[in-house]
Design an enzyme around this catalytic site. Structure first.
Site, PDB file in Angstrom:
ATOM      1  N   GLY A   9     -16.132  -7.055   2.235  1.00  0.00           N
ATOM      2  CA  GLY A   9     -15.352  -6.858   3.211  1.00  0.00           C
ATOM      3  C   GLY A   9     -15.351  -6.107   4.526  1.00  0.00           C
ATOM      4  N   GLN A  10     -14.430  -5.725   5.156  1.00  0.00           N
ATOM      5  CA  GLN A  10     -14.842  -4.812   6.334  1.00  0.00           C
ATOM      6  C   GLN A  10     -15.444  -3.496   6.169  1.00  0.00           C
ATOM      7  OE1 GLN A  10     -11.406  -3.046   8.367  1.00  0.00           O
ATOM      8  NE2 GLN A  10     -12.653  -2.581  10.080  1.00  0.00           N
ATOM      9  N   ASP A  32     -18.697  -9.401  -4.844  1.00  0.00           N
ATOM     10  CA  ASP A  32     -17.260  -9.907  -4.444  1.00  0.00           C
ATOM     11  C   ASP A  32     -16.889 -11.314  -4.809  1.00  0.00           C
ATOM     12  OD1 ASP A  32     -16.368  -8.999  -1.213  1.00  0.00           O
ATOM     13  OD2 ASP A  32     -15.393 -10.588  -2.197  1.00  0.00           O
ATOM     14  N   ASP A  47     -14.598 -11.287  -9.854  1.00  0.00           N
ATOM     15  CA  ASP A  47     -13.351 -11.513  -9.401  1.00  0.00           C
ATOM     16  C   ASP A  47     -12.368 -10.069 -10.231  1.00  0.00           C
ATOM     17  OD1 ASP A  47     -10.562 -13.837  -9.685  1.00  0.00           O
ATOM     18  OD2 ASP A  47     -10.513 -11.773  -9.565  1.00  0.00           O
ATOM     19  N   TYR A 137       1.567  -3.715   0.606  1.00  0.00           N
ATOM     20  CA  TYR A 137       0.218  -3.070   0.384  1.00  0.00           C
ATOM     21  C   TYR A 137       0.437  -1.590   0.509  1.00  0.00           C
ATOM     22  CZ  TYR A 137      -3.987  -1.377   2.723  1.00  0.00           C
ATOM     23  OH  TYR A 137      -5.014  -0.706   2.958  1.00  0.00           O
ATOM     24  N   ILE A 167      -9.521   1.290  11.002  1.00  0.00           N
ATOM     25  CA  ILE A 167     -11.095   1.546  10.977  1.00  0.00           C
ATOM     26  C   ILE A 167     -11.550   0.409  11.666  1.00  0.00           C
ATOM     27  CG2 ILE A 167     -13.353   1.390   9.806  1.00  0.00           C
ATOM     28  CD1 ILE A 167     -11.772   2.513   7.156  1.00  0.00           C
TER      29      ILE A 167
HETATM   30  C1  VAH Z   1      -4.412  -2.474   7.622  1.00  0.00           C
HETATM   31  N1  VAH Z   1      -6.454  -1.471   8.186  1.00  0.00           N
HETATM   32  O1  VAH Z   1      -3.959  -2.549   8.806  1.00  0.00           O
HETATM   33  C2  VAH Z   1      -5.706  -1.686   7.272  1.00  0.00           C
HETATM   34  C3  VAH Z   1      -5.331  -0.250   7.037  1.00  0.00           C
HETATM   35  C4  VAH Z   1      -4.126   1.875   7.922  1.00  0.00           C
HETATM   36  C5  VAH Z   1      -4.625   0.534   8.261  1.00  0.00           C
HETATM   37  O2  VAH Z   1      -4.648   0.083   5.990  1.00  0.00           O
HETATM   38  O3  VAH Z   1      -3.555  -2.825   6.870  1.00  0.00           O
END
Ligand code: VAH
Length: 314
Positions: A9-10, A32, A47, A137, A167
């Site tokens: 991931g990033q 991953d 997974d 999220y 980030i």
């Molecule tokens: C997003 N880069 O945009 C992530 C992060 C605060 C941003 O959670 O969902």
């Protein structure tokens, strides 16, 4: 030995390399969803919705630390709310339960500024304030913070967490986030392409340069246990800026760079997030201090991406 979940991931791809440098390539296991044939070091397909698979790898390598860097992010997560909740929570519970049952010493669980909603003061958003996240999220990360605190208090599991801001790095691409514009803008600038921004020009958000984010993560994990006073998640940021400010910083170096604005659904998400963060607890408890501001980050981003593209086109 350290296990990284979401190593492609990033954040995971950059953190994995730093952890290999820190602990030695033999003592890091990257994982991953799919095999990475180019990867140099130990790599396992995991997974993280599969408890048995995580536990098998933890036992096989004698894992003592787990970094859980897999989740569906804010923008992507809105496409299928229940799936996002299911995946973000199930993977978290699997990591916490495997860690608890196999005496893993430390767990890193990332949170996000997405846990804040419009009930929180938008400027210098405090460490403790009412959280009313507006994305699935954010809801999953806010719940995850409560579970982190619960596992620490109930089972003594040493879980440590940072509420990451947006980030920005040159080493990897983000996926499915609301702050991803701030990475793409540099790629467009270096390739002399005009940039269309999916947020309003004055949509200010807390951000951090990848190198600062990785250093903060390692400094938090290295801190003595008794200095960690917050077991939900630490506020942390390197800087705050709006799209027009990052565009100006780029134009100081590349004067011909052009930006236009076409806000989409991600503007609604950003509008509910803090404009800036008060991260004084991280500074007091474990010595956090950012090293990059907007101009410093922009200089490195443009230099490194120019190098990458010139070798690519070579
Ligand atoms: C997003 N880069 O945009 C992530 C992060 C605060 C941003 O959670 O969902």
């Amino acid at each position: 030995t350290v296990l990284i979940i979401g190593a492609k991931g990033q954040i995971g791809s950059v953190l994995t390399k730093e952890l290999q440098l820190k602990f030695g390539i033999e003592n890091v296991v990257a994982s991953d969803l799919r095999e990475d044939t180019e990867f140099i070091g130990h790599f396992e397909v995991i997974d993280a919705t599969d408890f048995d698979r995580i536990e098998a790898v933890v036992k096989q390598y004698g894992i003592t630390q787990i970094y859980h860097l897999a989740a569906i992010l804010s923008a992507k997560g809105e496409e299928n709310p229940l799936l996002t909740w299911e995946i973000n929570m199930k993977t978290m519970f699997n990591v916490f339960e495997v860690a608890r049952k196999n005496s893993v010493q430390k767990v890193f669980y990332p949170s996000s500024i997405a846990v804040f909603g419009d009930a929180a003061p938008p400027d210098a958003t405090p460490q403790s304030t009412y959280l009313n996240p507006s994305t699935v999220y954010g809801i999953s990360k806010s719940a995850g913070e409560n579970w982190s605190e619960y596992y620490f208090n109930r089972y003594g599991l040493d879980i440590r967490s940072i509420r990451y801001p947006g980030i920005i790095g040159y080493q990897s691409l983000p996926g499915g986030g609301t702050t991803d514009y701030a990475v793409d803008i540099y790629h467009k600038a270096v390739n002399e392409e005009d940039f269309s921004c999916f947020l309003d020009k004055d949509s200010m958000l807390p951000m951090i340069f990848m190198n600062d984010a990785i250093r903060a993560t390692i400094e938090l994990m290295d801190a003595p246990k008794e200095s960690i006073k917050t077991r939900s998640s630490y506020n942390l940021a390197g800087m705050s800026f709006a799209p027009e400010e990052i565009a100006n910083a780029i134009q100081k170096i590349l004067p011909n760079f052009k930006i236009s604005y076409a806000p989409d659904f991600r503007q609604e998400i950003a509008a509910n997030w803090p404009r800036s963060i008060d991260d004084s607890d991280a500074r007091i408890d474990w010595g956090w201090k950012p090293q990059y501001d907007l101009d410093g980050m922009t200089k490195v981003m443009l230099e490194k991406l120019k190098e990458q593209y010139s070798t690519l086109n070579y």
